[in-house]
Motif scaffolding. Structure first.
Motif, short mmCIF file in Angstrom:
data_model
loop_
_atom_site.label_atom_id
_atom_site.label_comp_id
_atom_site.label_asym_id
_atom_site.label_seq_id
_atom_site.Cartn_x
_atom_site.Cartn_y
_atom_site.Cartn_z
N ARG A 251 48.99 26.46 37.21
CA ARG A 251 49.25 27.83 37.68
C ARG A 251 48.22 28.82 37.13
NH1 ARG A 251 55.68 28.34 36.64
NH2 ARG A 251 55.53 30.00 38.23
N CYS A 252 47.06 28.28 36.76
CA CYS A 252 46.01 29.05 36.11
C CYS A 252 44.93 29.43 37.12
CB CYS A 252 45.42 28.21 34.98
SG CYS A 252 43.90 28.84 34.26
N LEU A 253 44.38 30.63 36.95
CA LEU A 253 43.16 31.04 37.64
C LEU A 253 42.02 31.02 36.63
CD1 LEU A 253 44.38 34.16 39.69
CD2 LEU A 253 44.27 31.78 40.44
N VAL A 254 40.81 30.68 37.07
CA VAL A 254 39.70 30.57 36.15
C VAL A 254 38.48 31.27 36.73
CG1 VAL A 254 38.90 28.36 37.10
CG2 VAL A 254 38.34 28.95 34.74
N ALA A 255 37.68 31.87 35.86
CA ALA A 255 36.43 32.51 36.26
C ALA A 255 35.40 32.29 35.17
CB ALA A 255 36.63 34.00 36.49
N VAL A 256 34.22 31.82 35.55
CA VAL A 256 33.08 31.79 34.65
C VAL A 256 32.22 32.99 34.97
CG1 VAL A 256 31.04 30.54 33.88
CG2 VAL A 256 33.13 29.28 34.41
N LEU A 257 32.13 33.93 34.03
CA LEU A 257 31.42 35.19 34.25
C LEU A 257 30.00 35.08 33.74
CD1 LEU A 257 34.13 37.79 33.09
CD2 LEU A 257 33.77 36.81 35.38
N GLY A 258 29.05 35.42 34.59
CA GLY A 258 27.65 35.51 34.20
C GLY A 258 27.20 36.96 34.25
N PRO A 259 25.94 37.23 33.96
CA PRO A 259 25.45 38.60 33.96
C PRO A 259 25.73 39.32 35.28
CG PRO A 259 23.85 37.14 32.96
CD PRO A 259 24.91 36.27 33.53
N ASP A 260 26.27 40.53 35.17
CA ASP A 260 26.63 41.41 36.29
C ASP A 260 27.80 40.91 37.10
OD1 ASP A 260 26.42 43.86 37.49
OD2 ASP A 260 24.77 43.32 38.82
N ASP A 261 28.66 40.09 36.50
CA ASP A 261 29.98 39.78 37.06
C ASP A 261 31.01 40.67 36.39
OD1 ASP A 261 29.07 37.78 38.74
OD2 ASP A 261 29.60 36.14 37.38
N SER A 262 31.90 41.24 37.17
CA SER A 262 32.96 42.11 36.63
C SER A 262 34.31 41.57 37.09
CB SER A 262 32.78 43.55 37.11
OG SER A 262 31.57 44.09 36.63
N LEU A 263 35.17 41.24 36.15
CA LEU A 263 36.47 40.65 36.44
C LEU A 263 37.56 41.71 36.31
CD1 LEU A 263 38.48 38.26 36.86
CD2 LEU A 263 38.33 37.88 34.37
N PHE A 264 38.35 41.87 37.38
CA PHE A 264 39.52 42.75 37.33
C PHE A 264 40.71 41.94 36.84
CE2 PHE A 264 43.33 44.30 39.79
CZ PHE A 264 43.63 45.33 38.91
N ILE A 265 41.28 42.35 35.69
CA ILE A 265 42.48 41.72 35.13
C ILE A 265 43.62 42.73 35.25
CG2 ILE A 265 43.51 40.62 33.11
CD1 ILE A 265 40.68 40.14 32.04
N PRO A 266 44.58 42.50 36.16
CA PRO A 266 45.65 43.48 36.34
C PRO A 266 46.53 43.60 35.09
CG PRO A 266 45.54 41.96 38.21
CD PRO A 266 44.67 41.39 37.13
N LYS A 267 47.10 44.75 34.94
CA LYS A 267 48.02 45.02 33.84
C LYS A 267 49.09 43.94 33.77
CE LYS A 267 51.57 48.45 32.61
NZ LYS A 267 52.13 49.78 32.96
N GLY A 268 49.32 43.43 32.55
CA GLY A 268 50.39 42.46 32.34
C GLY A 268 49.99 41.01 32.57
N TRP A 269 48.80 40.75 33.14
CA TRP A 269 48.38 39.36 33.34
C TRP A 269 47.93 38.75 32.01
CZ3 TRP A 269 46.86 36.14 37.75
CH2 TRP A 269 47.49 36.54 38.94
N TRP A 270 48.36 37.52 31.77
CA TRP A 270 47.95 36.80 30.58
C TRP A 270 46.52 36.30 30.76
CZ3 TRP A 270 50.79 36.03 26.11
CH2 TRP A 270 52.12 36.47 26.15
#
Length: 495
Positions: A460-479
């Motif tokens: 039930r996991c989402l995953v992101a590998v962030l590199g330069p100039d990647d911006s991840l939106f993490i909604p309020k309350g998300w683990w």
């Protein structure tokens, strides 16, 4: 200190056009890039209004400042006398004096009153909240004076806490809080003198040719097969966070598709589109430039690996140039930093995390802008600079979060609130315990005998590998759980 906003987040609410007005809907392409880049962060009210708290050229007179703070304490005690539910705080103010212990009791009593909603006694009014924050600020000033007298490093730690509190609560439009910047400047100068005195002994142990790392190498150079293991779908089946180009995810589209329904997304290219020097010129990745330009500020460094339950590791204050020299520099192409040479792999992990570096070094504010996806509101902005292998364990934030990767790579895993709350043995602890949730589970090596509910989160996991100039939106309350795959520089914006 709250961050009220007229813009709703999470489920419900109207769409972007209902929120911003029908005139905007008539525009041919509301998400099209503009001709001119947005204003730099230095002009954003969050940063511009806080400058008084982070420097002053006024002379530092300890005796005069002590008298002024003690007078303020007595005035605050009289004001508390006229308010309900403030008996403990009133008594603490009356007995405070100039002692560290007395100031600590004032802060504890004021925080207790601010958090009164937690035990059902009712929320403070705006006037009460302003008074309580003024009590905390004044008490922090007394503690800072005492800390400066004890040692330079204790002084700068207390001064940063003071300035951070003033940034979020003090009235920038009046001169009555100008003393905060004066105290910070005095503590900063004392810390710099202390560092200069030990500089010769510190640098004598460095190998010849020591130079800062670049923050742009591929993850495999540092993590090898560990990257595969941490994203291996056989170990924990996961789904990649969806990605969108910055031009296709402007404010209106972002609000409708992600902020309002609380759906994570990686936005690619905000820095290039908005002409961030931090990205286009790679200024934040040039640790030599960062060291030469801002190396004399004092920063808190987490050293070693802290476990998910909060144990292990140490924390100490040092100049930014010392941190870069010790943890982010080598004399060759190896990973053999001075910190690793002294203490082994565990001691080689260093992290300036969730720190107000962008306020301390206001020149950095010219190198980026506040993302339009923050909708103009901003509760806090932090810098995160560290080695590969740094970890931020499972937790939630009580605000929407835009995590912008400027240099290096990070692996972020996310779970919806209902999954984490049910499976992660959630607890609250520390200074933010009333708001944020933490988990004692090590998400990379979970002990299922000790934490059996964690098994129900598998797949039930989402995953992101962030590199330069990647911006991840993490909604309020998300683990979320974060690991640096390389040396890394990130900014985050809570809004």
């Amino acid at each position: 200190a709250g961050t009220a906003s007229a813009i709703p987040s999470g489920s419900g609410g109207v769409d972007a056009w209902g929120l911003f007005g029908a005139d905007d809907a008539a525009a041919p392409n509301p998400d099209a890039p503009q001709n001119a880049p947005p204003p730099r962060a230095s002009s954003h009210p969050f940063f511009a209004s806080a400058r008084f708290a982070w420097w002053s050229d006024a002379p530092f007179d300890r005796d005069a400042m002590t008298r002024a703070l003690l007078d303020a304490v007595q005035d605050l005690a009289r004001r508390c006398e006229r308010r309900g539910r403030m008996e403990r705080l009133r008594d603490a103010l009356r007995e405070c004096g100039s002692s560290d212990a007395g100031a600590s009791e004032v802060i504890a009593a004021a925080v207790d009153a601010l958090q009164s909603t937690a035990d059902g006694r009712g929320a403070p009014t705006d006037d009460d909240a302003s008074l309580l924050n003024e009590c905390i600020l004044t008490a922090r000033g007394i503690k800072c004076l005492e800390a400066i007298a004890r040692s330079p490093l204790e002084g700068i730690e207390a001064a940063v806490l003071l300035s951070e509190h003033a940034t979020h609560t003090a009235d920038a439009g009046s001169d009555r809080h100008a003393w905060v910047g004066t105290m910070y400047a005095a503590a900063s100068k004392a810390a710099l003198r202390f560092a200069d005195e030990r500089d010769e002994a510190r640098t004598a142990e460095y190998p010849p040719g020591l130079k800062p790392w670049a923050l742009m190498p591929p993850p495999a150079k540092y993590m090898g097969n560990d990257v595969f293991m941490m994203t291996n779908r056989e170990v924990d089946p996961c789904v990649e966070v969806p990605r969108k180009k910055a031009d296709a995810c402007g404010a209106a589209a972002f609000y409708n598709e992600h902020l309002r329904p609380a759906v994570p997304v990686v936005i690619e290219g905000i820095g290039v589109r908005d002409e961030w020097r931090a990205v286009k010129d790679k200024s934040f990745c040039d640790l030599r430039w960062l060291r030469e330009r801002f190396g004399e500020v004092c920063v808190p460094v987490e050293v070693g690996r802290r476990t998910a339950d909060g144990a292990g590791g140490t924390s100490r204050w040092m100049l930014l140039r010392e941190f870069i020299d010790d943890f982010l520099s080598t004399a060759d192409d190896s990973l053999d930093t001075p910190a690793r040479r002294r203490g082994g792999p565990g001691a080689a992990v260093g992290y300036v995390s969730q720190h107000s570096l962008l306020h301390q070094c206001d020149g950095l504010q010219e190198h980026f802008s506040v993302p339009e996806q923050c909708m103009g509101r901003l509760a806090a902005a932090n810098a995160w600079l560290g080695t590969f292998g740094t970890t931020t364990h499972l937790h939630t934030d009580e605000a929407d979060n835009m995590l912008c990767q400027v240099g290096g790579h990070k692996l972020v895993r996310l779970w919806p609130p209902e999954v984490g709350d049910a499976c992660f043995h959630a607890e609250t602890r520390g200074g933010h315990g009333a708001y944020n949730k933490f988990s004692p589970v090590d998400a990379e090596k979970p002990d299922l005998e000790k934490f059996p509910a964690y098994a129900d989160a598998r797949g039930r996991c989402l995953v992101a590998v962030l590199g330069p100039d990647d911006s991840l939106f993490i909604p309020k309350g998300w683990w979320h759980h974060v690991r640096a795959l390389t040396p890394s520089f990130s900014l985050n914006f809570w809004f």
